[in-house]
Design an enzyme around this catalytic site. Structure first.
Site, mmCIF file in Angstrom:
data_model
loop_
_atom_site.group_PDB
_atom_site.id
_atom_site.type_symbol
_atom_site.label_atom_id
_atom_site.label_comp_id
_atom_site.label_asym_id
_atom_site.label_seq_id
_atom_site.Cartn_x
_atom_site.Cartn_y
_atom_site.Cartn_z
ATOM 1 N N ASN A 30 -3.655 5.986 -5.953
ATOM 2 C CA ASN A 30 -3.575 4.698 -5.595
ATOM 3 C C ASN A 30 -3.947 3.668 -6.852
ATOM 4 O O ASN A 30 -3.487 2.442 -6.874
ATOM 5 C CB ASN A 30 -4.590 4.235 -4.442
ATOM 6 C CG ASN A 30 -4.561 2.773 -4.224
ATOM 7 O OD1 ASN A 30 -3.882 2.066 -3.799
ATOM 8 N ND2 ASN A 30 -5.983 2.435 -4.552
ATOM 9 N N TYR A 85 6.234 -3.018 -14.703
ATOM 10 C CA TYR A 85 5.541 -2.331 -13.753
ATOM 11 C C TYR A 85 6.503 -1.718 -12.491
ATOM 12 O O TYR A 85 6.218 -0.609 -12.328
ATOM 13 C CB TYR A 85 4.899 -3.522 -12.845
ATOM 14 C CG TYR A 85 4.099 -3.246 -11.606
ATOM 15 C CD1 TYR A 85 2.825 -2.640 -11.473
ATOM 16 C CD2 TYR A 85 4.802 -3.440 -10.285
ATOM 17 C CE1 TYR A 85 2.256 -2.575 -10.413
ATOM 18 C CE2 TYR A 85 3.965 -3.312 -9.260
ATOM 19 C CZ TYR A 85 2.932 -2.635 -9.162
ATOM 20 O OH TYR A 85 2.164 -2.666 -7.829
ATOM 21 N N ALA A 105 -10.681 3.390 -4.999
ATOM 22 C CA ALA A 105 -10.862 3.044 -3.520
ATOM 23 C C ALA A 105 -11.986 1.983 -3.419
ATOM 24 O O ALA A 105 -12.481 1.900 -2.177
ATOM 25 C CB ALA A 105 -10.969 4.215 -2.565
HETATM 26 N N1 LIG Z 1 -1.686 -5.784 -3.623
HETATM 27 C C1 LIG Z 1 -0.245 -5.640 -3.691
HETATM 28 O O1 LIG Z 1 0.226 -6.581 -3.362
HETATM 29 C C2 LIG Z 1 0.326 -4.221 -4.078
HETATM 30 C C3 LIG Z 1 1.853 -4.102 -3.817
HETATM 31 C C4 LIG Z 1 2.385 -2.932 -3.893
HETATM 32 C C5 LIG Z 1 1.674 -2.020 -4.397
HETATM 33 N N2 LIG Z 1 0.350 -2.046 -4.709
HETATM 34 C C6 LIG Z 1 -0.413 -1.102 -5.592
HETATM 35 O O2 LIG Z 1 -1.281 -0.749 -4.792
HETATM 36 C C7 LIG Z 1 -2.273 -0.009 -5.476
HETATM 37 C C8 LIG Z 1 -3.924 -0.862 -5.207
HETATM 38 O O3 LIG Z 1 -3.717 -2.063 -5.452
HETATM 39 P P1 LIG Z 1 -4.784 -2.991 -4.871
HETATM 40 O O4 LIG Z 1 -3.887 -4.248 -4.361
HETATM 41 O O5 LIG Z 1 -5.706 -2.574 -4.069
HETATM 42 O O6 LIG Z 1 -5.578 -3.605 -6.156
HETATM 43 P P2 LIG Z 1 -6.927 -4.287 -6.321
HETATM 44 O O7 LIG Z 1 -7.563 -4.699 -5.188
HETATM 45 O O8 LIG Z 1 -7.116 -4.896 -7.574
HETATM 46 O O9 LIG Z 1 -7.788 -2.870 -6.452
HETATM 47 C C9 LIG Z 1 -7.302 -1.609 -7.641
HETATM 48 C C10 LIG Z 1 -8.274 -0.801 -7.391
HETATM 49 O O10 LIG Z 1 -7.791 0.308 -8.488
HETATM 50 C C11 LIG Z 1 -9.116 0.462 -9.757
HETATM 51 N N3 LIG Z 1 -8.745 0.235 -10.718
HETATM 52 C C12 LIG Z 1 -8.030 -0.697 -11.614
HETATM 53 N N4 LIG Z 1 -7.848 -0.304 -12.885
HETATM 54 C C13 LIG Z 1 -8.151 0.721 -12.987
HETATM 55 C C14 LIG Z 1 -8.144 1.750 -14.128
HETATM 56 N N5 LIG Z 1 -7.533 1.200 -15.421
HETATM 57 N N6 LIG Z 1 -8.543 2.866 -14.073
HETATM 58 C C15 LIG Z 1 -9.046 3.465 -12.799
HETATM 59 N N7 LIG Z 1 -9.257 2.602 -11.494
HETATM 60 C C16 LIG Z 1 -8.501 1.381 -11.762
HETATM 61 C C17 LIG Z 1 -10.025 -0.737 -9.176
HETATM 62 O O11 LIG Z 1 -11.495 -0.396 -9.548
HETATM 63 P P3 LIG Z 1 -12.648 -1.181 -9.634
HETATM 64 O O12 LIG Z 1 -12.904 -1.856 -8.392
HETATM 65 O O13 LIG Z 1 -13.812 -0.315 -10.088
HETATM 66 O O14 LIG Z 1 -12.362 -2.079 -10.691
HETATM 67 C C18 LIG Z 1 -9.939 -0.689 -7.627
HETATM 68 O O15 LIG Z 1 -10.685 0.363 -6.928
HETATM 69 C C19 LIG Z 1 -1.998 -0.255 -7.039
HETATM 70 O O16 LIG Z 1 -1.162 0.883 -7.444
HETATM 71 C C20 LIG Z 1 -0.909 -1.329 -6.907
HETATM 72 O O17 LIG Z 1 0.098 -1.259 -7.859
HETATM 73 C C21 LIG Z 1 -0.501 -3.372 -4.638
#
Ligand SMILES: NC(=O)c1ccc[n+]([C@@H]2O[C@H](COP(=O)([O-])OP(=O)(O)OC[C@H]3O[C@@H](n4cnc5c(N)ncnc54)[C@H](OP(=O)(O)O)[C@@H]3O)[C@@H](O)[C@H]2O)c1
Length: 251
Positions: free
Chosen positions: A93, A156, A10
């Site tokens: 998440n 994925y 988060a």
């Molecule tokens: N964005 C989309 O289009 C989309 C669509 C469908 C589903 N999702 C899903 O939504 C979720 C969040 O995605 P988002 O779009 O918010 O991504 P994001 O903006 O890249 O944020 C990712 C978050 O996860 C943390 N994280 C990344 N790699 C990690 C690891 N190896 N261990 C622990 N924490 C980790 C990051 O921490 P740091 O900031 O410290 O790196 C950050 O808080 C994911 O599960 C993704 O698959 C996203």
């Protein structure tokens, strides 16, 4: 006493919006970050400004080796900052977008994705159960890509499909504790996910907008409020469901 939610990942993106929306609903928040401690500090300050208690912990879901240390730190924070309370809602998440096509997928890439999107949420939740009150809930974050397909996302989306199916089984198994379990499946959202392609690549952004009934790509604030709703009594009869939040993409 306020309810307490734990959101993984988060420090930015969707998880940040979930944490802020949960705080707006009056929940206290513990959240995790992986590498971006400064962003995490800012999120924590925003939660406090909303009048809620907040703490954040480092957690990597690349593997499960650090879980023992994480749960030690969690217990410490619960004792020192949250009067020894337990977690009411867990939001799985944290995740990454790593496109790879069948002909080129290396085992290492597959294992990374599997750890982050399947094995870690599974065992993190298993261990979290003893830190959770009865009567709360779990929200797993899935994806629209389990309903429709996009080149490069087979691993994925396959793993997200697994956690979406697991959601139903957990709902069944945890019903006796009155813990509800649901999946929220976002469409394509403008975050750093997958190198920020949805936000920064004009062609991708236009293509998704044109494929979406509401005519645009998603924004983080389209998702957090839905997750927060699932962590209130207003959704007390929603259980074992996949709720897609995509503006109607590829209908
Ligand atoms: N964005 C989309 O289009 C989309 C669509 C469908 C589903 N999702 C899903 O939504 C979720 C969040 O995605 P988002 O779009 O918010 O991504 P994001 O903006 O890249 O944020 C990712 C978050 O996860 C943390 N994280 C990344 N790699 C990690 C690891 N190896 N261990 C622990 N924490 C980790 C990051 O921490 P740091 O900031 O410290 O790196 C950050 O808080 C994911 O599960 C993704 O698959 C996203």
């Amino acid at each position: 006493m306020n309810k307490l939610a734990l959101v993984t990942g988060a420090s930015r993106g969707l998880g940040k919006d979930m944490a802020l929306n949960l705080a707006k609903k009056g929940l206290d928040i513990i959240f995790t970050y992986n590498s971006k401690a400064d962003e995490a500090e800012e999120v924590a300050q925003e939660i406090v400004k909303l009048g809620q208690k907040s703490a954040f912990l480092q957690l990597s879901v690349d593997h499960q080796d650090g879980f023992e240390e994480f749960f030690g730190n969690l217990q410490k924070v619960l004792n020192e900052k949250f009067e020894g309370r337990k977690i009411d809602f867990l939001i799985n998440n944290a995740g990454i977008g790593l496109p790879t096509v069948l002909g080129e997928t290396e085992e290492k890439t597959f294992d990374t994705l599997m750890n982050i999107h399947l094995k870690s949420p599974y065992f993190l939740t298993q261990k979290m159960l003893t830190y959770m009150n009865d009567g709360g809930g779990i929200v797993n974050i899935g994806t629209g890509l389990t309903r429709f397909s996009m080149v490069g996302y087979s691993v994925y989306a396959g793993l997200k499909a697994a956690i979406t199916t697991i959601t139903k089984y957990w709902a069944l198994e945890l019903g006796k504790r009155q813990i509800r379990v649901n999946t929220v499946a976002p469409g394509a959202i403008e975050t750093d996910f997958g190198g920020g392609a949805v936000r920064d690549n004009e062609q991708i952004n236009r293509h998704i907008s044109e494929s979406t009934a509401l005519g645009r790509v998603g924004l983080p604030e389209d998702i957090g409020s839905v997750v927060a709703f699932l962590c209130t009594d207003d959704s007390k009869w929603i259980n074992g469901q996949r709720i897609e939040v995509s503006g109607g993409v590829n209908l």
